[in-house]
Design a protein around this motif. Structure first.
Motif, PDB file in Angstrom:
ATOM      1  N   GLU A 191      38.940  33.312   4.823  1.00  0.00           N
ATOM      2  CA  GLU A 191      39.167  32.332   5.645  1.00  0.00           C
ATOM      3  C   GLU A 191      40.686  32.194   5.864  1.00  0.00           C
ATOM      4  OE1 GLU A 191      37.095  31.230   7.675  1.00  0.00           O
ATOM      5  OE2 GLU A 191      35.258  31.517   6.688  1.00  0.00           O
ATOM      6  N   ASP A 192      41.225  31.626   6.665  1.00  0.00           N
ATOM      7  CA  ASP A 192      42.488  31.124   7.041  1.00  0.00           C
ATOM      8  C   ASP A 192      43.049  30.360   6.006  1.00  0.00           C
ATOM      9  OD1 ASP A 192      42.611  32.531   9.630  1.00  0.00           O
ATOM     10  OD2 ASP A 192      42.405  31.019  10.813  1.00  0.00           O
ATOM     11  N   ASP A 193      42.327  29.503   5.525  1.00  0.00           N
ATOM     12  CA  ASP A 193      42.784  28.570   4.167  1.00  0.00           C
ATOM     13  C   ASP A 193      42.788  29.410   2.676  1.00  0.00           C
ATOM     14  OD1 ASP A 193      40.045  28.939   3.450  1.00  0.00           O
ATOM     15  OD2 ASP A 193      39.617  26.861   3.725  1.00  0.00           O
ATOM     16  N   GLY A 194      42.439  30.701   2.945  1.00  0.00           N
ATOM     17  CA  GLY A 194      42.313  31.435   1.684  1.00  0.00           C
ATOM     18  C   GLY A 194      41.464  31.435   1.034  1.00  0.00           C
ATOM     19  N   THR A 195      40.287  31.245   1.455  1.00  0.00           N
ATOM     20  CA  THR A 195      38.906  30.902   0.507  1.00  0.00           C
ATOM     21  C   THR A 195      38.162  32.083   0.866  1.00  0.00           C
ATOM     22  OG1 THR A 195      38.085  29.435   2.214  1.00  0.00           O
ATOM     23  CG2 THR A 195      39.057  28.282   0.272  1.00  0.00           C
ATOM     24  N   LEU A 196      37.317  32.585  -0.029  1.00  0.00           N
ATOM     25  CA  LEU A 196      36.349  33.498   0.489  1.00  0.00           C
ATOM     26  C   LEU A 196      35.076  33.217   1.068  1.00  0.00           C
ATOM     27  CD1 LEU A 196      36.317  35.506  -3.103  1.00  0.00           C
ATOM     28  CD2 LEU A 196      38.005  35.584  -1.141  1.00  0.00           C
ATOM     29  N   THR A 197      34.605  33.829   1.934  1.00  0.00           N
ATOM     30  CA  THR A 197      33.604  33.276   2.889  1.00  0.00           C
ATOM     31  C   THR A 197      32.259  33.658   2.329  1.00  0.00           C
ATOM     32  OG1 THR A 197      33.235  35.302   4.115  1.00  0.00           O
ATOM     33  CG2 THR A 197      34.838  34.010   4.904  1.00  0.00           C
ATOM     34  N   HIS A 198      31.198  33.165   2.703  1.00  0.00           N
ATOM     35  CA  HIS A 198      29.889  33.090   1.913  1.00  0.00           C
ATOM     36  C   HIS A 198      29.239  34.421   2.338  1.00  0.00           C
ATOM     37  CE1 HIS A 198      29.042  31.547   6.002  1.00  0.00           C
ATOM     38  NE2 HIS A 198      27.838  32.188   5.938  1.00  0.00           N
ATOM     39  N   GLU A 199      29.805  34.875   3.362  1.00  0.00           N
ATOM     40  CA  GLU A 199      29.189  36.389   3.835  1.00  0.00           C
ATOM     41  C   GLU A 199      29.585  37.404   3.068  1.00  0.00           C
ATOM     42  OE1 GLU A 199      31.055  34.554   6.026  1.00  0.00           O
ATOM     43  OE2 GLU A 199      29.803  34.332   7.899  1.00  0.00           O
ATOM     44  N   THR A 200      30.551  37.411   2.389  1.00  0.00           N
ATOM     45  CA  THR A 200      31.178  38.471   1.535  1.00  0.00           C
ATOM     46  C   THR A 200      31.478  37.951   0.016  1.00  0.00           C
ATOM     47  OG1 THR A 200      33.505  37.848   2.139  1.00  0.00           O
ATOM     48  CG2 THR A 200      32.251  39.671   3.388  1.00  0.00           C
ATOM     49  N   PRO A 201      30.527  37.682  -0.727  1.00  0.00           N
ATOM     50  CA  PRO A 201      30.610  37.273  -2.254  1.00  0.00           C
ATOM     51  C   PRO A 201      31.545  38.075  -2.991  1.00  0.00           C
ATOM     52  CG  PRO A 201      28.349  37.958  -1.838  1.00  0.00           C
ATOM     53  CD  PRO A 201      28.741  38.001  -0.448  1.00  0.00           C
ATOM     54  N   TYR A 202      31.866  37.793  -4.026  1.00  0.00           N
ATOM     55  CA  TYR A 202      32.755  38.496  -5.022  1.00  0.00           C
ATOM     56  C   TYR A 202      31.927  38.929  -6.180  1.00  0.00           C
ATOM     57  CZ  TYR A 202      36.362  39.891  -8.234  1.00  0.00           C
ATOM     58  OH  TYR A 202      37.021  40.696  -9.040  1.00  0.00           O
ATOM     59  N   TYR A 203      32.044  40.302  -6.483  1.00  0.00           N
ATOM     60  CA  TYR A 203      31.185  40.750  -7.803  1.00  0.00           C
ATOM     61  C   TYR A 203      32.143  41.292  -8.623  1.00  0.00           C
ATOM     62  CZ  TYR A 203      27.313  39.931  -4.574  1.00  0.00           C
ATOM     63  OH  TYR A 203      26.134  39.105  -3.697  1.00  0.00           O
ATOM     64  N   PRO A 204      32.787  40.749  -9.547  1.00  0.00           N
ATOM     65  CA  PRO A 204      33.847  41.336 -10.331  1.00  0.00           C
ATOM     66  C   PRO A 204      33.099  42.645 -11.389  1.00  0.00           C
ATOM     67  CG  PRO A 204      33.101  39.277 -11.143  1.00  0.00           C
ATOM     68  CD  PRO A 204      32.556  39.357  -9.744  1.00  0.00           C
ATOM     69  N   ASP A 205      31.900  42.217 -11.442  1.00  0.00           N
ATOM     70  CA  ASP A 205      31.113  43.438 -12.480  1.00  0.00           C
ATOM     71  C   ASP A 205      31.396  44.637 -11.753  1.00  0.00           C
ATOM     72  OD1 ASP A 205      30.643  41.469 -14.230  1.00  0.00           O
ATOM     73  OD2 ASP A 205      28.513  41.207 -13.484  1.00  0.00           O
ATOM     74  N   VAL A 206      31.142  44.920 -10.551  1.00  0.00           N
ATOM     75  CA  VAL A 206      31.291  46.105  -9.650  1.00  0.00           C
ATOM     76  C   VAL A 206      32.582  46.430  -9.210  1.00  0.00           C
ATOM     77  CG1 VAL A 206      28.707  46.256  -9.712  1.00  0.00           C
ATOM     78  CG2 VAL A 206      29.907  45.199  -7.701  1.00  0.00           C
ATOM     79  N   GLY A 207      33.384  45.235  -9.084  1.00  0.00           N
ATOM     80  CA  GLY A 207      34.897  45.648  -8.673  1.00  0.00           C
ATOM     81  C   GLY A 207      34.814  45.670  -7.008  1.00  0.00           C
ATOM     82  N   LYS A 208      33.844  44.877  -6.438  1.00  0.00           N
ATOM     83  CA  LYS A 208      33.732  44.849  -4.942  1.00  0.00           C
ATOM     84  C   LYS A 208      33.682  43.508  -4.357  1.00  0.00           C
ATOM     85  CE  LYS A 208      33.149  49.529  -4.650  1.00  0.00           C
ATOM     86  NZ  LYS A 208      34.229  50.083  -3.992  1.00  0.00           N
ATOM     87  N   PRO A 209      34.188  43.229  -3.268  1.00  0.00           N
ATOM     88  CA  PRO A 209      35.182  44.328  -2.508  1.00  0.00           C
ATOM     89  C   PRO A 209      36.451  44.476  -3.172  1.00  0.00           C
ATOM     90  CG  PRO A 209      34.586  42.220  -1.163  1.00  0.00           C
ATOM     91  CD  PRO A 209      34.244  41.694  -2.597  1.00  0.00           C
ATOM     92  N   ASP A 210      36.935  45.479  -2.664  1.00  0.00           N
ATOM     93  CA  ASP A 210      38.390  46.135  -3.383  1.00  0.00           C
ATOM     94  C   ASP A 210      39.493  45.021  -3.036  1.00  0.00           C
ATOM     95  OD1 ASP A 210      37.857  49.019  -4.266  1.00  0.00           O
ATOM     96  OD2 ASP A 210      36.675  48.845  -2.656  1.00  0.00           O
ATOM     97  N   VAL A 211      39.319  44.761  -1.892  1.00  0.00           N
ATOM     98  CA  VAL A 211      40.311  43.701  -1.414  1.00  0.00           C
ATOM     99  C   VAL A 211      39.716  42.767  -0.156  1.00  0.00           C
ATOM    100  CG1 VAL A 211      42.303  45.114  -1.388  1.00  0.00           C
ATOM    101  CG2 VAL A 211      41.205  45.168   0.412  1.00  0.00           C
ATOM    102  N   TYR A 212      40.387  41.576  -0.099  1.00  0.00           N
ATOM    103  CA  TYR A 212      39.725  40.669   0.987  1.00  0.00           C
ATOM    104  C   TYR A 212      40.910  40.781   2.153  1.00  0.00           C
ATOM    105  CZ  TYR A 212      36.058  38.998  -1.927  1.00  0.00           C
ATOM    106  OH  TYR A 212      34.770  38.707  -2.373  1.00  0.00           O
ATOM    107  N   ALA A 213      40.691  40.403   3.392  1.00  0.00           N
ATOM    108  CA  ALA A 213      41.593  40.550   4.527  1.00  0.00           C
ATOM    109  C   ALA A 213      40.980  39.275   5.400  1.00  0.00           C
ATOM    110  CB  ALA A 213      41.427  41.759   5.287  1.00  0.00           C
ATOM    111  N   PRO A 214      41.891  39.088   6.380  1.00  0.00           N
ATOM    112  CA  PRO A 214      41.587  37.817   7.488  1.00  0.00           C
ATOM    113  C   PRO A 214      40.266  38.339   8.057  1.00  0.00           C
ATOM    114  CG  PRO A 214      43.916  38.183   7.027  1.00  0.00           C
ATOM    115  CD  PRO A 214      43.096  39.338   6.406  1.00  0.00           C
ATOM    116  N   ARG A 215      39.465  37.241   8.275  1.00  0.00           N
ATOM    117  CA  ARG A 215      38.223  37.982   9.308  1.00  0.00           C
ATOM    118  C   ARG A 215      38.435  37.570  10.621  1.00  0.00           C
ATOM    119  NH1 ARG A 215      33.685  35.644   8.284  1.00  0.00           N
ATOM    120  NH2 ARG A 215      33.218  35.326  10.419  1.00  0.00           N
ATOM    121  N   THR A 216      39.576  37.099  11.027  1.00  0.00           N
ATOM    122  CA  THR A 216      40.124  37.157  12.319  1.00  0.00           C
ATOM    123  C   THR A 216      41.715  37.546  12.599  1.00  0.00           C
ATOM    124  OG1 THR A 216      38.929  35.015  12.763  1.00  0.00           O
ATOM    125  CG2 THR A 216      40.317  35.590  14.484  1.00  0.00           C
TER     126      THR A 216
END
Length: 987
Positions: free
Chosen positions: A820-845
């Motif tokens: 999101e614009d405020d720097g928080t991760l969106t609920h559609e793309t949860p973070y999975y550190p165990d598998v290293g995904k996503p590699d990077v996050y980027a603005p959704r708009t």
């Protein structure tokens, strides 16, 4: 004291001096005097500038009017002229004195010279050239047949010389366009060599007749100017400066090519080295305007312009500019002014004739006010004739250029921002350096042929030229024998004796010719050099012959143009014997700067609106046509730009969509998709980008504009084209036409595989795929793995709600999450550190924080566009350094990404495009240096980075000290590697 009347002029001196809230007027001529008439300070009713801001001073109004080619200038000029005329000639005694002096001049067959002395700077800056003629209130006094309006210098400190000079007049033409050393350097770069060529072509008839002798200095450091001035026999009578300037001074170069502002006082001291100087023309920006000063506290004479200071200290007559003069107007001024001057006309009359020519020109004339920009400042002397019209000139025969251009298609000799490359090429092919080979590298349509053509045009006529395509040579039965035949013909034309072909083999004859060629200054240029590495019969022998040429000492130099490094030719040479020029596509900032100086009418539009046309308006000629259409339209409303572009006939014809070819590519319909092995492209080309995801179907043109705008924002040259070949048009990227329709957000597995097949068959370098609500299958992951091993970068995303989705990604997929614009991760793309995904996050708009709100439709957001933004970052980095592999691009993006906090902890990262680009650019700079120390100009020519981007990074690397250091050897500043692993550059 009554002024002396010089032959040819009846003089009327008018002084306008402001003190407090009033203006005091005085006038004096042979017919009488008027002293100390008190007048109120005039009130100006001026239109707003093009941005809508209020304009308070007529000088600012004139600057805005000329800079933007405002077509409403004529009526407002009459209004300003009426205010000035009422101020001066509203005094009955002064207008009577004018009429009497004018009558005396007419009776005696002379002209009236009106000298205006105005002070302080606020009054001096008023456009006195707009004074109206009291006898014809609808015409300007400066354009009258019998009157000249000039400015009086406020003081003078040199002896007056007025005796006419026998021809030829010696003219020192100084052209200054130093390197831009940072993005904050707002001065518009210009094609110095093109302007030099234009001005010299205007002056050539005068040179041929023996009336004018021109010496050009296009690298004007103080040291080189002093040397030029001291070496000229009979001294220089005329000085013409074309370049950057501001009210504080004129811009010259340092020895390292960087710019320096020489204050006006120091520039005047420099001109004092020319004791016979009669006239200086400053065609730089605002050289007739003084810097801002505190009017009430400044002692007499207050702040002075560069023209005023040089009239005071160095030269009896100076022509300065009140505003930025467009280049096309500068050419008109140069042609007609010097034509009249060398014909024996007085300086004032020559300037009037030039004004009339400018005003009558179709592009620079009425209703524009370009004619009013030049102003003539005079000291104690009259602006009379400089040359003796009765003396006979002695024409000198022009040197004959010897050259062959075979199989080369030549276009316009126009460039933008190629100064470093041109200088380096001229130095090498003219034999001024130790380099024997000039290697020009660039993708198709980056201007390699045009650059070499321009370099040859700038060489001394005494250098024999051969410009030929390798394609033409290889079409002959024996390419080496054909090359030898052409070189022998060239040498005979140059007057050299050559060995005859006789019964020699082609190789033996060529080797014997090289012995004779060592004494002949020659430049041999081979275009389409990639063919030398092909399997065409004779290619290997031709390459060996060229290698033999570079190994011989002498005056001959070789240049070869290729799309990639030609290591076979450069490997046997020492680093100092090779100079490489790497060309990139034109960037929007470069085009915009060119528009500012050449097409001022277009600057009426916001730069942002014009930049959105960059995808379709791809040639300078089209921008010129657009400027003409805009001037005819006259409204300058941004919303009308798309309609004007359609009238140009561009952006409307699209290539038909290709039929899906997945089954043909993969084999049988029931087979598991396979990706065929990549076939190496014979030449480097623009990157190719394929995009699929929800809401992307039918939006390729919109996405192409958006991606181009991202490139513009981040300073990467080139444009992105949609669904048409990028060869010859882009040099950055082509958005491929393969599309994939999503049904309810879930594409079928077969559709996904077919889309990937089509994109791979079209040689996509970067594939962007959003799975939407689906999850990747094993078969799809296998395809992605094969694409990755094939050297392609696959960027994937999705808005899965099931937690097992991300562990299903293969390691070959570059997974992207949305933030999101405020720097928080969106609920559609949860973070999975165990598998290293996503590699990077980027603005959704694609928003102001990313790429300037590039699109209008609100659904252009989400995980698809987060992935697209990562793809754009990858494309920009990859375009900056085409030697990177897809995996190296991916690693660099991950390495330079910024850490972001997550609720579950770990190492989530947010994409940082600027950091990735800067890292890539620094690596390019370090790699360009290799094992050989380079001067700044050489380093800039050997990298495709624009100077305003490269120089700050280079300074940062020097300050860091771990990779590059700056050294000075024999007074020359150079850059060399600071690490210990710098190997030979040509290995």
């Amino acid at each position: 004291m009554r002024p002396q009347t010089a032959p040819g002029f009846e003089e009327l001196e008018i002084s306008v001096l402001r003190a407090g809230d009033h203006v005091w007027l005085s006038a004096q001529s042979r017919m009488g005097s008027v002293f100390a008439v008190r007048r109120s300070v005039p009130e100006w009713k001026l239109p707003n500038d093009v941005t809508g801001k209020t304009v308070d001073a007529p000088s600012d109004w004139l600057t805005d009017t000329v800079r933007h080619a405002r077509t409403d200038a004529a009526s407002h000029a009459l209004d300003v002229g009426k205010v000035l005329t009422d101020l001066v000639f509203g005094v009955p005694d002064i207008v009577t004195l004018l009429q009497q002096s004018r009558g005396i001049a007419g009776t005696s067959g002379t002209q009236l010279l009106v000298r205006v002395l105005a002070a302080p700077q606020e009054v001096c800056a008023w456009p006195w050239e707009l004074l109206l003629d009291p006898q014809r209130p609808d015409q300007f006094l400066a354009m009258a047949r019998d009157v000249h309006v000039v400015r009086s210098g406020r003081s003078r400190t040199y002896p007056i010389r007025q005796t006419p000079i026998e021809p030829p007049l010696n003219l020192l033409l100084v052209m200054s366009s130093p390197l831009r050393v940072g993005p904050e350097d707002a001065e518009a770069p210009f094609d110095l060599y093109a302007e030099k060529r234009s001005l010299l072509s205007e002056l050539q008839p005068l040179i041929d007749r023996g009336l004018l002798r021109v010496v050009v200095e296009d690298r004007p450091s103080v040291e080189r100017l002093r040397s030029r001035m001291g070496m000229q026999r009979r001294g220089f009578h005329l000085f013409h400066y074309l370049g950057h300037a501001n009210p504080d001074g004129l811009k010259l170069e340092r020895r390292n090519g960087r710019g320096m502002l020489l204050p006006s006082q120091e520039f005047a001291l420099l001109l004092q080295q020319l004791p016979d100087l009669r006239l200086a023309v400053f065609a730089g920006c605002e050289t007739a305007r003084a810097p801002d000063g505190v009017v009430d506290d400044d002692p007499w004479p207050g702040p002075l312009s560069s023209a005023d200071i040089c009239v005071r200290d160095a030269c009896p007559m100076v022509i300065g500019m009140q505003a930025v003069l467009p280049f096309r107007t500068e050419r008109l001024l140069t042609r007609f002014f010097y034509q009249a001057l060398t014909a024996g006309q007085p300086v004032a009359e020559a300037l009037r004739l030039a004004r009339l020519a400018i005003n009558g020109d179709e592009n620079s004339g009425e209703p524009l006010l370009d004619w009013a920009v030049p102003c003539l400042f005079v000291g104690g002397s009259e602006p009379g004739a400089i040359i003796d019209p009765e003396a006979k000139a002695r024409p000198e025969p022009a040197p004959r250029r010897i050259g062959l251009r075979l199989g080369i298609r030549q276009g316009e000799l126009r460039f933008i921002s190629r100064l470093a490359e041109l200088r380096e090429g001229v130095d090498v092919l003219s034999g001024q350096t130790s380099a024997r080979l000039l290697h020009v590298v660039g993708m198709p349509s980056t201007g390699k042929t045009a650059l070499l053509d321009r370099i040859l045009e700038e060489l001394d006529p005494g250098i024999a030229l051969l410009f030929i395509s390798a394609k033409r040579l290889l079409a002959e039965p024996d390419p080496v024998r054909e090359l030898a035949r052409l070189v022998a013909e060239l040498m005979r034309d140059a007057g050299a004796r050559t060995v005859r072909e006789g019964r020699f083999s082609a190789g033996d004859w060529w080797e014997r010719l090289l012995g004779d060629l060592t004494e002949v200054p020659a430049a041999i240029v081979i275009d389409d050099g990639d063919l030398l590495l092909g399997d065409t019969p004779g290619a290997a022998d031709l390459l060996s012959a060229l290698m033999l040429l570079t190994e011989r000492r002498g005056c001959a130099r070789l240049a070869v143009a290729t799309t990639g490094d030609l290591a076979e030719l450069t490997r046997p040479l020492r680093p100092s014997e090779v100079r490489t020029i790497r060309l990139d596509a034109l960037s929007w900032p470069e085009v915009w700067q060119w528009i500012r100086r050449n097409l001022p009418a277009l600057t009426r539009y916001p730069e942002k609106d014009l930049s959105r046309l960059y995808t379709d308006v791809r040639h300078l000629e089209l921008w010129e046509q657009l400027a003409d259409l805009a001037a005819q339209n006259g409204t300058f409303e941004p919303q009308e730009l798309p309609n004007l572009v359609r009238q140009l006939g561009v952006g409307t014809a699209k290539t038909p969509e290709p039929e899906p070819s997945g089954s043909d590519f993969f084999g049988a319909e029931t087979a598991v998709p396979e990706v065929a092995a990549a076939t190496a492209a014979p030449v480097r080309r623009a990157l190719r980008l394929a995009v699929a995801g929800p809401f992307t179907v039918g939006r390729r043109e919109e996405i192409a504009v958006a991606v181009t705008q991202c490139a513009i924002k981040h300073g990467v040259p080139g444009r992105v084209v949609a669904g048409e070949t990028g060869e010859g048009e882009s040099a950055l990227a082509e958005l491929l036409p393969q599309e994939l329709a999503f049904a309810d957000g879930v594409p079928s597995e077969r559709d996904v595989c077919r889309w990937m097949a089509d994109a791979a068959a079209a040689d996509a370098d970067i594939l962007v795929f959003d799975y939407g609500n689906a999850v990747p299958s094993d078969a799809q992951n296998a395809v992605i793995a094969r694409l990755g091993s094939d050297g392609r970068l696959v960027i994937v995303s999705g808005d899965h709600s099931d937690e097992p989705a991300y562990p299903a990604w293969t390691a070959d997929a570059f997974a992207v999450g949305a933030i999101e614009d405020d720097g928080t991760l969106t609920h559609e793309t949860p973070y999975y550190p165990d598998v290293g995904k996503p590699d990077v996050y980027a603005p959704r708009t694609i928003t102001d924080t990313a790429c300037e709100h590039l699109v209008d439709r609100p659904e252009m957001e989400g995980t698809t566009f987060a992935a697209l933004y990562v793809a754009v970052a990858a494309m920009l980095v990859w375009a900056t350094d085409r030697d990177l592999s897809a995996q190296e691009v991916r690693a660099l993006l991950v390495k330079t990404a910024a850490p972001i906090p997550t609720e579950r902890g770990g190492t989530a990262k947010r994409l940082d495009v600027e950091a990735a680009l800067n890292s890539s650019r620094r690596n390019v700079l370090v790699g360009a240096i290799g094992s050989d120390a380079l001067e700044l100009g050489q380093l800039l020519a050997e990298t495709p980075l624009r100077p305003e981007l490269a120089v700050p990074l280079l300074d940062g690397l020097v300050a860091d000290g771990t990779r590059i250091r700056r050294v000075v050897r024999n007074g020359v500043e150079q850059y060399e590697r600071a690490d210990d692993d710098a190997g030979p550059r040509n290995e």
